[in-house]
Write a protein that holds these residues in place. Structure first.
Motif, PDB file in Angstrom:
ATOM      1  N   TYR A   1       0.834  -1.207   0.000  1.00 52.59           N
ATOM      2  CA  TYR A   1       0.000   0.000   0.000  1.00 52.59           C
ATOM      3  C   TYR A   1       0.872   1.263   0.000  1.00 52.59           C
ATOM      4  O   TYR A   1       0.673   2.167  -0.812  1.00 52.59           O
ATOM      5  N   TYR A   2       1.853   1.302   0.909  1.00 52.62           N
ATOM      6  CA  TYR A   2       2.670   2.514   1.012  1.00 52.62           C
ATOM      7  C   TYR A   2       3.610   2.681  -0.190  1.00 52.62           C
ATOM      8  O   TYR A   2       3.924   3.802  -0.581  1.00 52.62           O
ATOM      9  N   GLU A   3       4.039   1.573  -0.774  1.00 57.40           N
ATOM     10  CA  GLU A   3       4.876   1.632  -1.975  1.00 57.40           C
ATOM     11  C   GLU A   3       4.167   2.305  -3.142  1.00 57.40           C
ATOM     12  O   GLU A   3       4.798   2.919  -3.992  1.00 57.40           O
ATOM     13  N   ALA A   4       2.859   2.110  -3.177  1.00 54.64           N
ATOM     14  CA  ALA A   4       2.082   2.676  -4.292  1.00 54.64           C
ATOM     15  C   ALA A   4       2.268   4.180  -4.374  1.00 54.64           C
ATOM     16  O   ALA A   4       2.198   4.765  -5.457  1.00 54.64           O
ATOM     17  N   ASP A   5       2.518   4.831  -3.214  1.00 50.02           N
ATOM     18  CA  ASP A   5       2.772   6.278  -3.207  1.00 50.02           C
ATOM     19  C   ASP A   5       3.955   6.627  -4.098  1.00 50.02           C
ATOM     20  O   ASP A   5       3.901   7.527  -4.919  1.00 50.02           O
ATOM     21  N   GLN A   6       5.057   5.866  -3.882  1.00 53.30           N
ATOM     22  CA  GLN A   6       6.281   6.176  -4.631  1.00 53.30           C
ATOM     23  C   GLN A   6       6.229   5.602  -6.059  1.00 53.30           C
ATOM     24  O   GLN A   6       6.529   6.293  -7.021  1.00 53.30           O
ATOM     25  N   LYS A   7       5.861   4.332  -6.166  1.00 53.23           N
ATOM     26  CA  LYS A   7       5.976   3.659  -7.462  1.00 53.23           C
ATOM     27  C   LYS A   7       4.903   4.089  -8.459  1.00 53.23           C
ATOM     28  O   LYS A   7       5.152   4.165  -9.654  1.00 53.23           O
ATOM     29  N   LEU A   8       3.681   4.306  -7.965  1.00 53.46           N
ATOM     30  CA  LEU A   8       2.579   4.604  -8.886  1.00 53.46           C
ATOM     31  C   LEU A   8       2.141   6.063  -8.808  1.00 53.46           C
ATOM     32  O   LEU A   8       1.344   6.515  -9.626  1.00 53.46           O
ATOM     33  N   ASN A   9       2.645   6.751  -7.792  1.00 54.33           N
ATOM     34  CA  ASN A   9       2.284   8.156  -7.582  1.00 54.33           C
ATOM     35  C   ASN A   9       0.763   8.358  -7.498  1.00 54.33           C
ATOM     36  O   ASN A   9       0.211   9.260  -8.119  1.00 54.33           O
ATOM     37  N   ILE A  10       0.124   7.468  -6.749  1.00 50.74           N
ATOM     38  CA  ILE A  10      -1.316   7.629  -6.503  1.00 50.74           C
ATOM     39  C   ILE A  10      -1.468   7.984  -5.023  1.00 50.74           C
ATOM     40  O   ILE A  10      -1.398   7.119  -4.160  1.00 50.74           O
ATOM     41  N   LYS A  11      -1.629   9.255  -4.755  1.00 52.24           N
ATOM     42  CA  LYS A  11      -1.610   9.724  -3.359  1.00 52.24           C
ATOM     43  C   LYS A  11      -2.979   9.558  -2.685  1.00 52.24           C
ATOM     44  O   LYS A  11      -3.071   9.050  -1.583  1.00 52.24           O
ATOM     45  N   ASP A  12      -4.020  10.043  -3.346  1.00 44.30           N
ATOM     46  CA  ASP A  12      -5.354   9.971  -2.738  1.00 44.30           C
ATOM     47  C   ASP A  12      -6.003   8.652  -3.099  1.00 44.30           C
ATOM     48  O   ASP A  12      -6.342   8.407  -4.268  1.00 44.30           O
ATOM     49  N   LYS A  13      -6.172   7.786  -2.078  1.00 36.48           N
ATOM     50  CA  LYS A  13      -6.728   6.465  -2.376  1.00 36.48           C
ATOM     51  C   LYS A  13      -7.280   5.840  -1.107  1.00 36.48           C
ATOM     52  O   LYS A  13      -6.856   6.159   0.015  1.00 36.48           O
TER      53      LYS A  13
END
Lengths: 89, 150
Positions: free
Chosen positions: B67-79
């Protein structure tokens, strides 16, 4: 000292319990502990190649829930988890 | 927003409505529900059910990391992400996993949902024992776990 090996997945077939216990005299690395498990399987399952394959392809986990490498040294009584190849989801 | 839990099939079930409530927000314009269920046939054998085994602490930890990786890898902040995985016996057609994702835009939900399930397959210590009509059962072959630092 006593090392408890928590069993998961395919490795549950190694025992009727959820774990195996090993009494060891010296500190061991995970690599050496893996060899100890292989010796146990040799003795108790007549050289079952499939079981040995499971151990050789498994990772291990410390009691604070961190994956540990073969160089990790077991220096005190503790529980180690064996993590056979995974396939959930 | 994040929720992750291992559900013991002896005690409770995965309830889709719980996921829907969790991710529901006017901030998000799109949501996706991925639901994994037990199917009746695998490798030419009739399946009656699956027993799931799990290293609960490591699984929950891996869900959080993904979940937290998605911030960096996918740049999806609001989720909003809701993940539950079953442990124990599950019969045919029953739910073994749910991944519910809410994001601002639909392309983000497709990407994030797919990313989460593929990472779970590689990194979450979960095992399946299939049960067949002839009373046989077999642990399914898996892949060596990937360390999150690899």
């Amino acid at each position: 000292m006593k090392i408890k090996l928590e069993l998961f997945g395919e490795s549950r077939d190694f025992s009727h319990q959820d774990y195996l216990e090993f009494n060891i005299n010296n500190h061991l690395t995970i690599e050496e502990f893996r060899n100890l498990i292989l010796e146990f399987l040799d003795k108790n399952f007549k050289n079952n190649k499939n079981y040995k394959k499971i151990v050789n392809s498994s990772a291990f986990c410390s009691e604070n829930n961190t994956l540990i490498t073969d160089n990790y040294k077991i220096t005190k009584e503790q529980t180690i988890g064996i993590i056979p190849p995974i396939g959930g989801g | 927003m994040f929720h992750a839990k291992i559900i013991d099939s002896k005690v409770e079930k995965i309830i889709i409505n719980n996921a829907q409530k969790f991710i529901s927000s006017s901030k998000f314009g799109a949501s996706i529900f991925f639901i994994g269920t037990v199917r009746d046939f695998n490798e030419n054998k009739k399946v009656t059910g699956i027993t799931y085994d799990s290293h609960d602490a490591l699984v929950t930890k891996s869900f959080e990391e993904i979940y937290y990786e998605a911030d960096q890898k996918l740049n999806i902040k609001d989720k909003a992400v809701f993940i539950e995985h079953i442990k124990g016996y599950v019969g045919l057609g029953e739910t073994s996993i749910i991944i519910a994702v809410g994001c601002k835009h639909r392309d983000q939900t497709y990407i994030l949902s797919r990313y989460i399930i593929e990472e779970i397959k590689k990194r979450s210590p979960i095992w399946k024992k299939e049960h067949y009509f002839n009373d046989e059962s077999k642990w399914l072959k898996g892949s060596p776990i990937l360390n999150e630092k690899n």
